[in-house]
Design a protein around this motif. Structure first.
Motif, PDB file in Angstrom:
ATOM      1  N   TYR A 120      41.750  31.122  36.440  1.00 39.36           N
ATOM      2  CA  TYR A 120      40.772  31.681  35.507  1.00 39.36           C
ATOM      3  C   TYR A 120      41.450  32.727  34.635  1.00 39.36           C
ATOM      4  O   TYR A 120      42.002  33.704  35.144  1.00 39.36           O
ATOM      5  N   ALA A 149      32.673  32.362  36.038  1.00 40.93           N
ATOM      6  CA  ALA A 149      32.641  31.612  37.284  1.00 40.93           C
ATOM      7  C   ALA A 149      31.264  31.719  37.931  1.00 40.93           C
ATOM      8  O   ALA A 149      31.072  32.440  38.904  1.00 40.93           O
ATOM      9  N   GLY A 167      35.837  28.287  32.510  1.00 38.29           N
ATOM     10  CA  GLY A 167      35.842  28.544  33.942  1.00 38.29           C
ATOM     11  C   GLY A 167      34.742  27.777  34.652  1.00 38.29           C
ATOM     12  O   GLY A 167      34.916  27.298  35.781  1.00 38.29           O
ATOM     13  N   TYR A 195      42.982  34.566  39.277  1.00 42.10           N
ATOM     14  CA  TYR A 195      42.174  35.148  38.207  1.00 42.10           C
ATOM     15  C   TYR A 195      42.963  36.243  37.486  1.00 42.10           C
ATOM     16  O   TYR A 195      43.417  37.203  38.110  1.00 42.10           O
ATOM     17  N   ALA A 219      37.814  34.330  32.608  1.00 38.46           N
ATOM     18  CA  ALA A 219      36.893  33.199  32.574  1.00 38.46           C
ATOM     19  C   ALA A 219      35.623  33.450  33.388  1.00 38.46           C
ATOM     20  O   ALA A 219      35.590  34.312  34.264  1.00 38.46           O
TER      21      ALA A 219
END
Length: 230
Positions: free
Chosen positions: A88, A93, A72, A175, A91
């Motif tokens: 994502y 971020a 990410g 996401y 993930a």
């Protein structure tokens, strides 16, 4: 034929390789979307971003980038104008000035999270038993063994360097929150997803849904590609 020429580029995270996308890749392609996987060296965030940029240079048209876990940070570090959206999958971020480790440890992990530390050569490996308890607990024993055998270690240089302005501040993001993730707490994932104002979907899946729930992963990616064609 791909949808309006948009390509999905799937980027693996730490302790995984390109094979972790194989199930989702087939499902994405069956929806008429051109998709490829790439290999990261996992030697530093700069090296990984450079590896991604090299692939993007070879792509003629627009791209939707998909990152799992550590990746990410990589997909948000590229400055390629070809990228139309970010996806994502459980993930990380980090925001500008943050490190991957900052967001990874933002909230407390549960007791199933493995202990992580560099080995004598400076690489961080995932303990073999963690593939069955924290990384992909919903996978079959055979899949867990294969994942452990194929794992690729990560360097601390990937997770200790502050990132620049992330791409998610300028383009749309999707996401998938993994509600039964023992590697990245659900609370951490939700914080990051809400901070980037992503299109959020949440499911009772483990840290590696590309292997254990590929239909859900593919659905998020297909949605991102279809919405990006406009």
């Amino acid at each position: 034929m791909s949808i309006d020429g948009i390509m999905a580029v799937l980027v693996h995270g730490a302790w995984a390789d390109e094979s972790s996308w194989s199930k989702a890749l087939k499902l994405i392609q069956s929806n008429g979307i051109k998709a490829v996987t790439i290999k990261l060296p996992l030697s530093s965030l700069g090296d990984d971003t450079a590896a991604l940029d090299k692939v993007l240079e070879q792509v003629a048209g627009p791209v939707v980038l998909v990152g799992h876990a550590y990746a990410g940070a990589v997909i948000a570090s590229t400055q390629s104008t070809k990228v139309q959206a970010l996806v994502y999958i459980a993930a990380l971020a980090p925001d500008e000035g943050e490190t991957v480790a900052d967001v990874f440890y933002r909230y407390e992990h549960d007791d199933k999270a493995p202990k992580l530390a560099p080995d004598s050569d400076g690489w961080i490996w995932l303990p073999v038993e963690a593939f069955g308890t924290a990384f992909a607990q919903h996978a079959t024993p055979q899949e867990q063994q294969a994942l452990a055998k194929a794992q690729r270690p990560i360097s601390p240089a990937c997770i200790t360097v502050p990132v620049g302005q992330p791409l998610w501040k300028r383009i749309p993001a999707w996401y998938l929150i993994a509600e039964q993730d023992h590697m990245i707490p659900e609370r951490t994932q939700r914080f990051m997803a809400e901070r980037m104002r992503a299109h959020i979907s949440a499911h009772p899946v483990d840290h590696l849904p590309s292997v254990t729930a590929p239909e859900l992963v593919a659905a998020v990616i297909v949605d991102a590609v279809k919405q990006s064609k406009n």
